[in-house]
Scaffold this active site. Structure first.
Site, PDB file in Angstrom:
ATOM      1  N   ASP A 188       0.865  -1.185   0.000  1.00 55.64           N
ATOM      2  CA  ASP A 188       0.000   0.000   0.000  1.00 55.64           C
ATOM      3  C   ASP A 188       0.903   1.237   0.000  1.00 55.64           C
ATOM      4  OD1 ASP A 188      -2.332   1.537   0.080  1.00 55.64           O
ATOM      5  OD2 ASP A 188      -2.407   1.550   2.262  1.00 55.64           O
ATOM      6  N   ASP A 224       2.384   2.508   8.078  1.00 55.59           N
ATOM      7  CA  ASP A 224       1.093   1.970   7.613  1.00 55.59           C
ATOM      8  C   ASP A 224       1.300   0.620   6.937  1.00 55.59           C
ATOM      9  OD1 ASP A 224      -1.596   1.779   7.184  1.00 55.59           O
ATOM     10  OD2 ASP A 224      -1.735   3.391   5.704  1.00 55.59           O
TER      11      ASP A 224
HETATM   12  N1  LIG Z   1       3.890   6.200  14.297  1.00 54.88           N
HETATM   13  C1  LIG Z   1       3.290   7.372  14.066  1.00 54.88           C
HETATM   14  N2  LIG Z   1       3.790   8.517  14.576  1.00 54.88           N
HETATM   15  C2  LIG Z   1       3.199   9.702  14.336  1.00 54.88           C
HETATM   16  N3  LIG Z   1       2.082   9.848  13.606  1.00 54.88           N
HETATM   17  C3  LIG Z   1       1.519   8.746  13.070  1.00 54.88           C
HETATM   18  C4  LIG Z   1       2.092   7.455  13.258  1.00 54.88           C
HETATM   19  N4  LIG Z   1       1.335   6.553  12.607  1.00 54.88           N
HETATM   20  C5  LIG Z   1       0.349   7.247  12.012  1.00 54.88           C
HETATM   21  N5  LIG Z   1       0.424   8.572  12.293  1.00 54.88           N
HETATM   22  C6  LIG Z   1      -0.479   9.651  11.827  1.00 54.88           C
HETATM   23  O1  LIG Z   1      -1.704   9.088  11.387  1.00 54.88           O
HETATM   24  C7  LIG Z   1      -1.854   9.236   9.966  1.00 54.88           C
HETATM   25  C8  LIG Z   1      -2.516   8.002   9.365  1.00 54.88           C
HETATM   26  O2  LIG Z   1      -1.764   6.845   9.682  1.00 54.88           O
HETATM   27  P1  LIG Z   1      -1.863   5.516   8.813  1.00 54.88           P
HETATM   28  O3  LIG Z   1      -1.507   5.826   7.395  1.00 54.88           O
HETATM   29  O4  LIG Z   1      -1.095   4.480   9.517  1.00 54.88           O
HETATM   30  O5  LIG Z   1      -3.385   5.162   8.925  1.00 54.88           O
HETATM   31  P2  LIG Z   1      -4.461   4.901   7.757  1.00 54.88           P
HETATM   32  O6  LIG Z   1      -5.376   3.904   8.230  1.00 54.88           O
HETATM   33  O7  LIG Z   1      -3.805   4.692   6.439  1.00 54.88           O
HETATM   34  O8  LIG Z   1      -5.188   6.263   7.765  1.00 54.88           O
HETATM   35  P3  LIG Z   1      -5.541   7.100   6.486  1.00 54.88           P
HETATM   36  O9  LIG Z   1      -6.675   6.360   5.827  1.00 54.88           O
HETATM   37  O10 LIG Z   1      -5.910   8.439   7.066  1.00 54.88           O
HETATM   38  O11 LIG Z   1      -4.273   7.136   5.642  1.00 54.88           O
HETATM   39  C9  LIG Z   1      -0.466   9.527   9.458  1.00 54.88           C
HETATM   40  O12 LIG Z   1      -0.472  10.255   8.258  1.00 54.88           O
HETATM   41  C10 LIG Z   1       0.136  10.334  10.607  1.00 54.88           C
HETATM   42  O13 LIG Z   1      -0.319  11.674  10.561  1.00 54.88           O
HETATM   43 MG   LIG Z   2      -2.112   5.524   5.423  1.00 54.19          MG
END
Ligand SMILES: Nc1ncnc2c1ncn2[C@@H]1O[C@H](COP(=O)(O)OP(=O)(O)OP(=O)(O)O)[C@@H](O)[C@H]1O
Ligand SMILES: [Mg+2]
Length: 259
Positions: free
Chosen positions: A196, A213
């Site tokens: 992804d 992610d």
């Molecule tokens: N380890 C981390 N440290 C700091 N911020 C984080 C971290 N993991 C995630 N985030 C924050 O959360 C957001 C979304 O995280 P992630 O991509 O893992 O989730 P997602 O399910 O793909 O959500 P989305 O659909 O919004 O992309 C990131 O862009 C960041 O702003």
């Molecule tokens: Mg994401």
């Protein structure tokens, strides 16, 4: 479930709703009532309580990201350090889409029957993927703990601001080279494909980029691994090209990665 448990989970629900209302760290989204009910379902609240009781986290401080599939909170661990707490929505409608990233990965036996079980497995899978990547020396948020649909990991950025992603940051040749090298190391050293990958799932952090992610990542023995790999490469090549960086075509990247 005992009465005490119910009290605890109600209290946690109230706290999270308050954080939600204060809205301090909410960057996108939505007071969508349905989403709130999903996030704050009882078993999720109890799982948060249990993580606190186990001292994996001390508390949750606010919402950083509210997507369709997960919410990410800024939390604090027992030493007072910032951690990222990702809570997957248990009734996300697209859980079927996830099946293809679980089936075919020999680490996970029988496919779970329901959406809740699928999300729990997905959470465990993200934890395991982060571990594998980390052990192979790839920069990812260090995974600290997981329980049910909740993942606790290293916080990347300066709280309450997460590090910018490639999509939000300036990137150059250095990030281009890093990306190619990292996809290759993920494939060759960790035996994984992100599956992804895009500019939204890489932080441009201090000390260099950090991949995150990782729930969808599969072992390179997955029957579609090369297809996922090519899609990841395509997304990144397209992103860098938009920024006027690059040169190598997708096929050239594939040759380098697979060699
Ligand atoms: N380890 C981390 N440290 C700091 N911020 C984080 C971290 N993991 C995630 N985030 C924050 O959360 C957001 C979304 O995280 P992630 O991509 O893992 O989730 P997602 O399910 O793909 O959500 P989305 O659909 O919004 O992309 C990131 O862009 C960041 O702003
Ligand atoms: Mg994401």
């Amino acid at each position: 479930m005992g009465v005490a448990d119910e009290d605890e989970s109600d209290k946690m629900r109230e706290r999270l709703l308050r954080l939600e209302r204060e809205n301090r760290y909410l960057r996108r989204d939505s007071d969508d009532k349905k989403v709130l009910e999903e996030v704050f379902d009882r078993s999720t609240m109890l799982a948060v309580e249990e993580l606190i009781a186990r001292k994996d986290i001390r508390e949750l401080r606010g919402v950083m990201s509210a997507g369709k599939e997960a919410r990410v909170y800024l939390g604090e661990d027992r030493a007072g350090r910032a951690v990222a707490v990702k809570i997957y929505l248990t009734s996300a409608s697209d859980f079927r889409k996830r099946m293809g990233y679980i089936a075919g990965d020999r680490r996970f036996g029988k496919l779970p029957a329901g959406s809740r079980e699928t999300i729990y497995l997905w959470t465990r899978k993200e934890f395991k993927n982060l571990q594998l990547a980390q052990r192979a020396g790839i920069r990812v948020p260090a995974p600290f703990a997981f329980l049910k649909n909740i993942l606790v990991m290293e916080y990347i950025g300066n709280p309450p601001e997460p590090a910018p992603t490639f999509s939000e940051a300036e990137v150059g040749e250095e990030e281009y080279t890093w990306t190619l090298r990292t996809i290759r190391a993920l494939w060759n050293d960790a035996g994984l494909v992100h599956a992804d990958l895009s500019e939204f799932n890489v932080f441009r952090a201090e000390g260099g980029p950090v991949l995150f992610d990782m729930g969808s990542a599969v072992l390179s023995s997955h029957p579609q691994a090369q297809e996922f790999l090519k899609r990841d490469v395509y997304n990144m090549v397209r992103f860098f090209r938009k920024r006027g960086i690059g040169g190598k075509e997708v096929d050239e990247w594939m040759k380098v990665i697979l060699s």
